[in-house]
Scaffold this motif. Structure first.
Motif, mmCIF file in Angstrom:
data_model
loop_
_atom_site.group_PDB
_atom_site.id
_atom_site.type_symbol
_atom_site.label_atom_id
_atom_site.label_comp_id
_atom_site.label_asym_id
_atom_site.label_seq_id
_atom_site.Cartn_x
_atom_site.Cartn_y
_atom_site.Cartn_z
ATOM 1 N N LEU A 159 38.647 -0.054 -27.623
ATOM 2 C CA LEU A 159 37.390 0.460 -26.671
ATOM 3 C C LEU A 159 37.411 2.032 -26.915
ATOM 4 O O LEU A 159 38.294 2.737 -26.906
ATOM 5 C CB LEU A 159 38.202 0.120 -25.278
ATOM 6 C CG LEU A 159 37.301 0.256 -24.039
ATOM 7 C CD1 LEU A 159 36.027 -0.569 -24.135
ATOM 8 C CD2 LEU A 159 38.113 0.098 -22.924
ATOM 9 N N GLU A 160 36.256 2.438 -26.833
ATOM 10 C CA GLU A 160 35.788 3.816 -26.852
ATOM 11 C C GLU A 160 34.774 4.046 -25.907
ATOM 12 O O GLU A 160 33.918 3.333 -25.610
ATOM 13 C CB GLU A 160 35.342 4.116 -28.447
ATOM 14 C CG GLU A 160 34.972 5.476 -28.451
ATOM 15 C CD GLU A 160 34.458 6.014 -29.796
ATOM 16 O OE1 GLU A 160 33.894 7.161 -29.897
ATOM 17 O OE2 GLU A 160 34.427 5.182 -30.775
ATOM 18 N N ILE A 161 35.236 5.028 -25.046
ATOM 19 C CA ILE A 161 34.380 5.637 -23.915
ATOM 20 C C ILE A 161 33.419 6.882 -24.545
ATOM 21 O O ILE A 161 34.152 7.804 -24.882
ATOM 22 C CB ILE A 161 35.119 6.000 -22.843
ATOM 23 C CG1 ILE A 161 35.740 4.697 -22.171
ATOM 24 C CG2 ILE A 161 34.024 6.612 -21.690
ATOM 25 C CD1 ILE A 161 36.586 5.008 -21.008
ATOM 26 N N THR A 162 32.032 6.822 -24.644
ATOM 27 C CA THR A 162 31.272 7.847 -25.293
ATOM 28 C C THR A 162 30.394 8.628 -24.362
ATOM 29 O O THR A 162 30.401 8.245 -23.362
ATOM 30 C CB THR A 162 30.711 7.309 -26.359
ATOM 31 O OG1 THR A 162 29.556 6.324 -26.244
ATOM 32 C CG2 THR A 162 31.559 6.588 -27.385
ATOM 33 N N GLY A 163 29.698 9.384 -24.856
ATOM 34 C CA GLY A 163 28.525 10.037 -24.267
ATOM 35 C C GLY A 163 28.989 11.167 -22.847
ATOM 36 O O GLY A 163 28.229 11.149 -21.924
ATOM 37 N N GLY A 164 30.235 11.656 -22.885
ATOM 38 C CA GLY A 164 30.560 12.441 -21.941
ATOM 39 C C GLY A 164 31.338 11.711 -20.699
ATOM 40 O O GLY A 164 31.407 12.419 -19.767
ATOM 41 N N LEU A 165 31.378 10.268 -20.864
ATOM 42 C CA LEU A 165 31.957 9.500 -19.642
ATOM 43 C C LEU A 165 33.458 9.740 -19.605
ATOM 44 O O LEU A 165 34.133 9.888 -20.875
ATOM 45 C CB LEU A 165 31.515 7.933 -19.986
ATOM 46 C CG LEU A 165 30.102 7.714 -19.826
ATOM 47 C CD1 LEU A 165 30.076 6.142 -20.055
ATOM 48 C CD2 LEU A 165 29.508 8.141 -18.387
ATOM 49 N N ALA A 166 34.067 9.414 -18.669
ATOM 50 C CA ALA A 166 35.483 9.829 -18.220
ATOM 51 C C ALA A 166 35.837 8.822 -17.289
ATOM 52 O O ALA A 166 35.221 8.392 -16.301
ATOM 53 C CB ALA A 166 35.927 11.313 -17.868
ATOM 54 N N SER A 247 24.745 4.609 -19.146
ATOM 55 C CA SER A 247 23.641 3.572 -18.643
ATOM 56 C C SER A 247 23.152 4.112 -17.415
ATOM 57 O O SER A 247 23.655 4.517 -16.788
ATOM 58 C CB SER A 247 24.434 2.314 -18.402
ATOM 59 O OG SER A 247 23.422 1.395 -17.976
ATOM 60 N N PRO A 248 21.747 3.940 -17.372
ATOM 61 C CA PRO A 248 20.696 2.902 -18.222
ATOM 62 C C PRO A 248 19.986 3.896 -18.945
ATOM 63 O O PRO A 248 19.027 3.446 -19.205
ATOM 64 C CB PRO A 248 20.103 2.171 -17.052
ATOM 65 C CG PRO A 248 20.065 3.302 -15.954
ATOM 66 C CD PRO A 248 21.018 4.136 -15.988
ATOM 67 N N SER A 249 20.084 5.143 -19.245
ATOM 68 C CA SER A 249 19.439 6.117 -19.873
ATOM 69 C C SER A 249 19.290 5.744 -21.429
ATOM 70 O O SER A 249 20.187 5.511 -21.988
ATOM 71 C CB SER A 249 19.951 7.642 -19.892
ATOM 72 O OG SER A 249 19.019 8.446 -20.601
#
Length: 635
Positions: A159-166, A247-249
């Protein structure tokens, strides 16, 4: 003679009568957890529940642990007792699943593997519902042991969290299996290892990961289709990486046809809009754009820049690829006008204010030769094809190795483009043609296909309906018998259309889908219901208008038509899940809306969630006296 079962109690009572001591108080402390059950709002309220989970509430046990306890032991004082408390124990009862029959519950509690019939009964509920929620594809049982396995198979992977999410203590990640828009089993996440796992009974649908905050707002999401996994005989399946992205961009880019990507600086001189020009989109220094609309939405994105002809393209949110709009120099379009005038034996001035369609024909991303393109809306206008040097060649009757084609002077409005290789269907695309602009109409095909379930049912009773579906992606009509059919669709993200031929009591209507959808639902509307809606609202139908009916399941909402004049004849009516009229200017979750007297032409229907403020939109070509049916869903 006393049995063994009575020896210990009898001995204890005898001892206590001889050596009386203080035993303190024996107290049974039940520890409760809240059971939350959510209804499936896509279906009528009396149908099966879609979701249930426990909220951990261990406060009572924690308080109990801190209290001083008196040991229960014969012949010992409180101070002399050492070690664990005797008969003081935390006992967590085994969980159980609410099912429809005692027989199934008994089998489940014994760990017996469910038969296919039982799995279908558990998942689908009432018999008439079988063609809405889909047939259960129970996985074959295998014998390999898997620790604490709760179902037929376990899927696990990174599982990977991307786009600056934390992930903080204000957030949590939810792993679920989604089957035809209904959430099923819940999985687990190990943030330390960066992995997920989920036990599943059925091989249908997708595994969905969502990052949510405490209010339930979705901050990021990702999914994988189960049909893409290699399912063997083992009970443990190693799935691909599951990526949770913001999401949702949805990301895109505006570029110039002859621009160097490294030097292209369209930002600052480029204007980009959506929703009929109502929404202005910020453009980055290198043409980057971002649209904040929910997955599955469609909108027409328009771009303008100095010394370029304006361009437009129907954008579908949820495509993994970066969305792109290309701007063409005025000089290129002027040359194309001259060639078209010569081809049609027209004066050059006749095409001063004309329209263009420009696109590339490709197979799995590579340009393809030998493909002819026609507009099914305007078949008399012939396409212009480009040779390998990307120069228009009037001698060509199909694409060359460049795959490029163009139309000049198609009439304004919505056009369905059809690509054929020989006499066989190759692909299709829908474009909105406007005077003085270029409509981007790339025609793609792929060798990658997936099975898709098509369900047709009465929108309010759920009864399956047999009909004929004319699908834009298929060259032959599809017979949907008893409300169910299975088809194969190419894995291409594009807006496609269906026209239904129904039994006399139901309305023939237009429906919309994405070829990458894992399921297609067709809620049928009866003539009697629509007539009653018109009578209740006292609607006077106007000429040259159509009707749009939509269903929205996630929350209360408002709907409007984008870019409508104040004197628009459109009238909006809301209804609940049972099809009854709702008073007021807001719809209910699980219900929908009707827009009467929608002006002729291409419209954009916009739905805004009342709580989440999520935006959904659909591009709808409206013909005179036509009825279009929309379904809005994130999954």
């Amino acid at each position: 003679m006393l049995s063994k079962a009575w020896i210990l109690p009898t001995l204890m009572l005898t001892t206590l009568s001889i050596f009386p001591i203080s035993m303190g108080k024996l107290k049974f402390v039940p520890i409760y957890k809240t059971l939350t059950i959510k209804a499936n709002k896509k279906l009528p309220p009396h149908i099966a529940f879609m979701d249930s989970h426990f909220e951990n509430q261990d406060d009572e046990w924690t308080a109990f642990e801190k209290k001083n306890k008196s040991p229960l032991a014969v012949g010992f004082s409180v101070t002399s007792q050492q070690g664990p408390y005797v008969l003081t124990q935390k006992k967590v009862l085994e969980g159980f699943v609410i099912r429809k029959s005692a027989e199934v519950l008994s089998l489940a509690s014994q760990g017996v593997y469910k038969t296919k019939a039982q799995a279908v009964a558990e998942v689908q509920g009432p018999q008439w519902l079988k063609n809405i929620v889909g047939d259960s594809q129970t996985l074959p049982r295998a014998e390999e042991p898997v620790h604490n396995l709760l179902a037929a198979r376990r899927v696990m992977g990174p599982l990977e969290i991307t786009g600056g999410l934390a992930v903080t203590n204000e957030h949590h990640i939810e792993i679920r299996r989604s089957d035809e828009g209904v959430f099923r089993e819940m999985g687990r996440v190990d943030l330390m290892k960066g992995s997920y796992s989920i036990d599943i009974d059925d091989a249908s649908g997708a595994i969905v990961a969502r990052l949510l905050d405490r209010s339930g707002t979705i901050l990021g999401e990702g999914s994988i289709r189960l049909s893409q996994l290699q399912v063997g005989q083992g009970r443990l399946i190693y799935g691909p990486r599951l990526e949770v992205a913001p999401s949702p961009s949805w990301k895109g880019r505006v570029s110039r046809y002859y621009g160097d990507p490294k030097k292209d600086k369209t930002g600052g001189t480029t204007k980009v809009t959506s929703f009929g020009g109502e929404n202005t989109i910020t453009v980055g220094s290198n043409g980057e754009i971002s649209l904040d609309i929910s997955k599955g939405s469609t909108t027409i994105v328009r771009a303008e820049a100095a010394e370029h002809v304006p361009s437009s393209k129907i954008m579908l949110a949820g495509d993994a690829k970066t969305f792109g709009v290309t701007l063409f120099p005025n000089s290129t379009m002027e040359a194309l006008k001259s060639l078209a005038a010569e081809q049609k034996s027209l004066s050059r001035s006749h095409l001063d204010e004309t329209s263009f369609v420009w696109g590339t024909v490709s197979l799995d991303g590579k340009p393809l030769s030998g493909v002819s393109v026609v507009s099914e809306t305007d078949p008399e206008t012939k396409a212009i094809y480009f040779n390998e040097f990307m120069i228009p060649d009037p001698k060509l009757t199909a694409t060359s190795g460049s795959g490029l084609y163009a139309f000049v002077d198609l009439h304004d409005g919505f056009h369905a483009l059809l690509a054929q290789r020989g006499f066989e269907y190759f692909g299709h695309q829908n474009v909105e043609v406007e005077r003085g602009s270029v409509a981007i109409g790339d025609l793609e095909s792929t060798l990658r296909t997936e099975p898709v379930h098509v369900r047709a049912f009465d929108a309010f009773s759920g009864e399956p309906v047999s009909l004929v579906a004319n699908m834009q992606s298929l060259s032959e009509p599809v017979d949907i018998n008893e409300g169910s059919a299975s088809i194969i669709l190419p894995q291409i993200s594009r807006m496609s259309m269906i026209y239904t031929e129904t039994p006399p009591e139901y309305i023939n209507a237009n429906y919309f889908y994405n070829d990458q959808d894992s399921y297609i639902h067709l809620p049928m509307l009866s003539h009697a219901w629509l007539t009653e809606m018109k009578r209740t609202a006292k609607i006077n139908e106007m000429p040259d208008t159509g009707t749009i009916v939509g269903f929205f399941n996630e929350e209360s909402f408002e709907v409007y038509l984008a870019a409508q004049a104040q004197n628009s004849p459109a009238y909006i009516l809301y209804f609940d899940a049972a099809g009854r009229v709702i008073e007021g200017n807001r719809g209910q979750a699980g219900g929908g809306f009707i827009i009467f007297n929608v002006p002729y032409g291409t419209q954009e229907t916009v739905v805004v969630g009342s709580t989440s403020e999520k935006v959904f939109s659909k591009v709808v070509p409206v013909d005179m006296e036509s009825i279009s049916v929309l379904s809005f869903s994130s999954y």
